[in-house]
Design a protein around this motif. Structure first.
Motif, short mmCIF file in Angstrom:
data_model
loop_
_atom_site.label_atom_id
_atom_site.label_comp_id
_atom_site.label_asym_id
_atom_site.label_seq_id
_atom_site.Cartn_x
_atom_site.Cartn_y
_atom_site.Cartn_z
N GLN A 67 0.85 -1.19 0.00
CA GLN A 67 0.00 0.00 0.00
C GLN A 67 0.89 1.24 0.00
O GLN A 67 1.79 1.37 0.81
CB GLN A 67 -0.89 0.00 1.23
N VAL A 68 0.61 2.13 -0.93
CA VAL A 68 1.41 3.34 -1.04
C VAL A 68 0.89 4.37 -0.06
O VAL A 68 -0.31 4.63 0.01
CB VAL A 68 1.34 3.91 -2.47
N GLN A 69 1.80 4.95 0.69
CA GLN A 69 1.41 6.01 1.62
C GLN A 69 2.34 7.20 1.46
O GLN A 69 3.56 7.04 1.34
CB GLN A 69 1.49 5.51 3.06
N LEU A 70 1.75 8.36 1.41
CA LEU A 70 2.47 9.61 1.44
C LEU A 70 2.02 10.33 2.70
O LEU A 70 0.82 10.57 2.88
CB LEU A 70 2.16 10.47 0.21
N VAL A 71 2.94 10.66 3.58
CA VAL A 71 2.58 11.24 4.86
C VAL A 71 3.24 12.59 5.01
O VAL A 71 4.47 12.70 5.06
CB VAL A 71 3.01 10.31 6.02
N GLU A 72 2.40 13.62 5.07
CA GLU A 72 2.91 14.98 5.21
C GLU A 72 3.02 15.39 6.68
O GLU A 72 2.28 14.89 7.53
CB GLU A 72 1.99 16.00 4.51
N SER A 73 3.88 16.34 6.93
CA SER A 73 3.98 16.95 8.26
C SER A 73 4.56 18.35 8.09
O SER A 73 5.09 18.69 7.02
CB SER A 73 4.87 16.11 9.18
N GLY A 74 4.46 19.15 9.14
CA GLY A 74 5.08 20.47 9.11
C GLY A 74 4.15 21.64 8.91
O GLY A 74 4.58 22.79 8.94
N GLY A 75 2.88 21.38 8.68
CA GLY A 75 1.95 22.48 8.54
C GLY A 75 1.74 23.21 9.86
O GLY A 75 2.19 22.77 10.91
N GLY A 76 1.04 24.32 9.80
CA GLY A 76 0.77 25.08 11.00
C GLY A 76 0.28 26.47 10.69
O GLY A 76 -0.10 26.77 9.56
N SER A 77 0.30 27.31 11.72
CA SER A 77 -0.15 28.70 11.59
C SER A 77 1.02 29.64 11.78
O SER A 77 1.78 29.49 12.74
CB SER A 77 -1.23 28.99 12.62
N VAL A 78 1.15 30.58 10.86
CA VAL A 78 2.23 31.58 10.94
C VAL A 78 1.67 32.93 10.55
O VAL A 78 0.61 33.03 9.91
CB VAL A 78 3.42 31.24 10.03
N GLN A 79 2.39 33.96 10.90
CA GLN A 79 2.02 35.29 10.44
C GLN A 79 2.64 35.56 9.08
O GLN A 79 3.63 34.92 8.68
CB GLN A 79 2.49 36.33 11.45
N ALA A 80 2.05 36.50 8.38
CA ALA A 80 2.58 36.88 7.07
C ALA A 80 4.05 37.24 7.18
O ALA A 80 4.47 37.91 8.15
CB ALA A 80 1.79 38.06 6.52
N GLY A 81 4.81 36.78 6.21
CA GLY A 81 6.25 37.00 6.23
C GLY A 81 7.03 35.87 6.88
O GLY A 81 8.26 35.83 6.79
N GLY A 82 6.32 34.97 7.53
CA GLY A 82 6.98 33.86 8.20
C GLY A 82 7.33 32.72 7.25
O GLY A 82 7.12 32.80 6.04
N SER A 83 7.87 31.67 7.85
CA SER A 83 8.34 30.52 7.07
C SER A 83 7.83 29.22 7.68
O SER A 83 7.58 29.15 8.89
CB SER A 83 9.88 30.49 7.06
N LEU A 84 7.70 28.23 6.83
CA LEU A 84 7.37 26.88 7.25
C LEU A 84 8.08 25.91 6.34
O LEU A 84 8.32 26.22 5.17
CB LEU A 84 5.87 26.61 7.17
N ARG A 85 8.39 24.73 6.86
CA ARG A 85 8.91 23.67 6.02
C ARG A 85 8.01 22.45 6.14
O ARG A 85 7.80 21.91 7.22
CB ARG A 85 10.34 23.28 6.40
N LEU A 86 7.50 22.04 5.00
CA LEU A 86 6.68 20.84 4.93
C LEU A 86 7.56 19.65 4.57
O LEU A 86 8.51 19.79 3.80
CB LEU A 86 5.57 21.00 3.90
N SER A 87 7.21 18.49 5.11
CA SER A 87 7.91 17.26 4.80
C SER A 87 6.91 16.20 4.37
O SER A 87 5.76 16.22 4.80
CB SER A 87 8.68 16.75 6.03
N CYS A 88 7.37 15.30 3.54
CA CYS A 88 6.53 14.20 3.08
C CYS A 88 7.39 12.95 2.99
O CYS A 88 8.43 12.95 2.31
CB CYS A 88 5.93 14.52 1.72
#
Length: 116
Positions: free
Chosen positions: A1-22
């Protein structure tokens, strides 16, 4: 079974940064084009960035200059580094794998919320 699992989302203010992983398995990671898509409320899902197995990348106009897609081939992890985030980047972000014509596999999605 193929699974793609994301992480790293969230809430930030404008101008901020996030890194998503899969994370996924090696067969999927090496066989397909990997990418990130997003879907905002009331809008269609759209491509954000894709990366081929040998590293060639493609970005949407809105992502160019602010987002960077990368992959760790040893660990089978796909990343999306997002900087200078804007409220219009608010969406559910999906990891995906497919060929040049179609996405074959989707992750469950991770929410990114950018406040002004």
């Amino acid at each position: 079974q193929v699974q793609l699992v994301e992480s790293g989302g969230g809430s930030v203010q404008a101008g901020g940064s996030l890194r998503l992983s899969c994370t996924t398995n090696r067969i999927v990671f090496q066989a397909y084009i990997s990418g990130w898509y997003r879907q905002a409320p009331g809008k269609q899902r759209e491509m954000v960035a894709t990366i081929r197995t040998y590293g060639s990348t493609n970005y949407s106009d809105s992502a160019k200059g602010r987002f960077v897609i990368s992959r760790d081939n040893a660990e089978n992890i796909l990343y999306l580094q997002m900087t200078d985030l804007k409220p219009e980047d608010t969406a559910v972000y999906f990891c995906a794998a497919g060929d040049a014509d179609n996405v074959h596999y989707w992750g469950q999605g991770t929410q990114v919320t950018v406040s002004s």
